[in-house]
Design a protein around this motif. Structure first.
Motif, PDB file in Angstrom:
ATOM      1  N   THR A 131       0.451  -1.210   0.098  1.00  0.00           N
ATOM      2  CA  THR A 131      -0.028   0.115  -0.138  1.00  0.00           C
ATOM      3  C   THR A 131       0.898   1.288  -0.241  1.00  0.00           C
ATOM      4  O   THR A 131       0.026   2.107  -0.913  1.00  0.00           O
ATOM      5  N   GLU A 132       1.876   1.289   0.906  1.00  0.00           N
ATOM      6  CA  GLU A 132       2.888   2.203   0.819  1.00  0.00           C
ATOM      7  C   GLU A 132       3.756   2.574  -0.333  1.00  0.00           C
ATOM      8  O   GLU A 132       3.747   3.729  -0.735  1.00  0.00           O
ATOM      9  N   ARG A 134       2.343   1.087  -3.783  1.00  0.00           N
ATOM     10  CA  ARG A 134       1.466   1.965  -4.668  1.00  0.00           C
ATOM     11  C   ARG A 134       1.278   4.020  -4.219  1.00  0.00           C
ATOM     12  O   ARG A 134       1.343   4.501  -4.718  1.00  0.00           O
ATOM     13  N   ASP A 135       1.077   3.899  -2.538  1.00  0.00           N
ATOM     14  CA  ASP A 135       1.147   5.159  -2.917  1.00  0.00           C
ATOM     15  C   ASP A 135       1.854   6.359  -3.094  1.00  0.00           C
ATOM     16  O   ASP A 135       1.910   7.441  -3.357  1.00  0.00           O
ATOM     17  N   SER A 136       3.173   5.632  -2.756  1.00  0.00           N
ATOM     18  CA  SER A 136       3.965   6.662  -2.790  1.00  0.00           C
ATOM     19  C   SER A 136       4.175   6.691  -4.620  1.00  0.00           C
ATOM     20  O   SER A 136       4.456   8.210  -5.200  1.00  0.00           O
ATOM     21  N   ASP A 138       1.624   6.388  -7.197  1.00  0.00           N
ATOM     22  CA  ASP A 138       0.691   7.792  -7.008  1.00  0.00           C
ATOM     23  C   ASP A 138       1.007   9.127  -6.778  1.00  0.00           C
ATOM     24  O   ASP A 138       0.488  10.041  -7.248  1.00  0.00           O
ATOM     25  N   ARG A 139       1.873   9.862  -5.545  1.00  0.00           N
ATOM     26  CA  ARG A 139       2.151  10.897  -5.258  1.00  0.00           C
ATOM     27  C   ARG A 139       3.062  11.277  -6.354  1.00  0.00           C
ATOM     28  O   ARG A 139       3.254  12.716  -6.715  1.00  0.00           O
TER      29      ARG A 139
END
Length: 218
Positions: A131-132, A134-136, A138-139
């Motif tokens: 999750t971390e 993918r979030d990175s 995305d940012r």
């Protein structure tokens, strides 16, 4: 290669940072990289501010590492070192032409850092879950508009990004351990002294070149 902890790091004393050390080539590289990635969304002044913050953080990190590194006994195996130096020289033609000892020193420092970071990640329970990760990404996409589809479809590239994020988290954890204060007046004095010393060295080198050229003409 092996690493063994021999004592606990002592972060009880406050460290004063009175000068900022930065590699000019590294600063130029990061400026050009950020200009390319964020140029349409970020002014040169904003990029320079980010780079200044990076330099400050690097100096805090180095001060903390001076405390941590002596607490571990690291032994580099010659075969491991040779494998790394061979990989480095194959990947970078400039290193293939560099002095052998220079490349070995770079490889040794890289190996020591990787081994130390691996130990610290386990000791401090630092991980990067999916999750971390993918979030990175995305940012990164939102900030740069650079596509991430190819990265998401390539497990090796995903793991490379995960490793980069993990290293960043470990470095942040290292910096957070250090008690420090910034002596801004001393930093400015030392920066000015370094600038003057550089100008004097350049002027001396130019003068010597001029004398040499005149001597050749005679």
């Amino acid at each position: 290669s092996t690493i063994k902890k021999i004592k606990e790091p002592d972060f009880s004393k406050e460290v004063t940072i009175d000068r900022l050390v930065a590699d000019r080539q590294a600063v130029d590289f990061h400026f050009n990289r950020m200009k390319k990635e964020f140029g349409d969304k970020m002014s040169d002044q904003e990029i320079q501010k980010r780079i200044h913050n990076m330099v400050v953080r690097d100096n805090i990190f180095n001060a903390a590492m001076h405390i941590i590194v002596p607490c571990y006994e690291i032994k580099i195996d010659e075969n491991d070192l040779k494998n790394i130096t061979d990989s480095m020289t194959k990947a970078d033609p400039r290193l293939a032409k560099a002095p052998v000892e220079y490349v070995k020193t770079m490889a040794t420092r890289m190996m020591e850092k990787e081994m130390l970071f691996a130990v610290l990640a386990k000791e401090w329970n630092i991980t990067v879950d999916d999750t971390e990760l993918r979030d990175s990404l995305d940012r990164y996409y939102k900030e740069t508009n650079h596509p991430i589809r190819d990265i998401l479809a390539d497990p090796k590239r995903m793991e490379s990004v995960r490793r980069t994020i993990l290293d960043q988290k470990i470095a942040n954890a290292i910096c957070s351990k250090l008690k420090f204060k910034m002596d801004n007046e001393a930093i400015l004095r030392n920066a000015e002294a370094s600038r003057k010393a550089m100008e004097e060295a350049l002027a001396k080198a130019q003068a010597n070149t001029k004398v040499t050229d005149e001597t050749k003409k005679k």
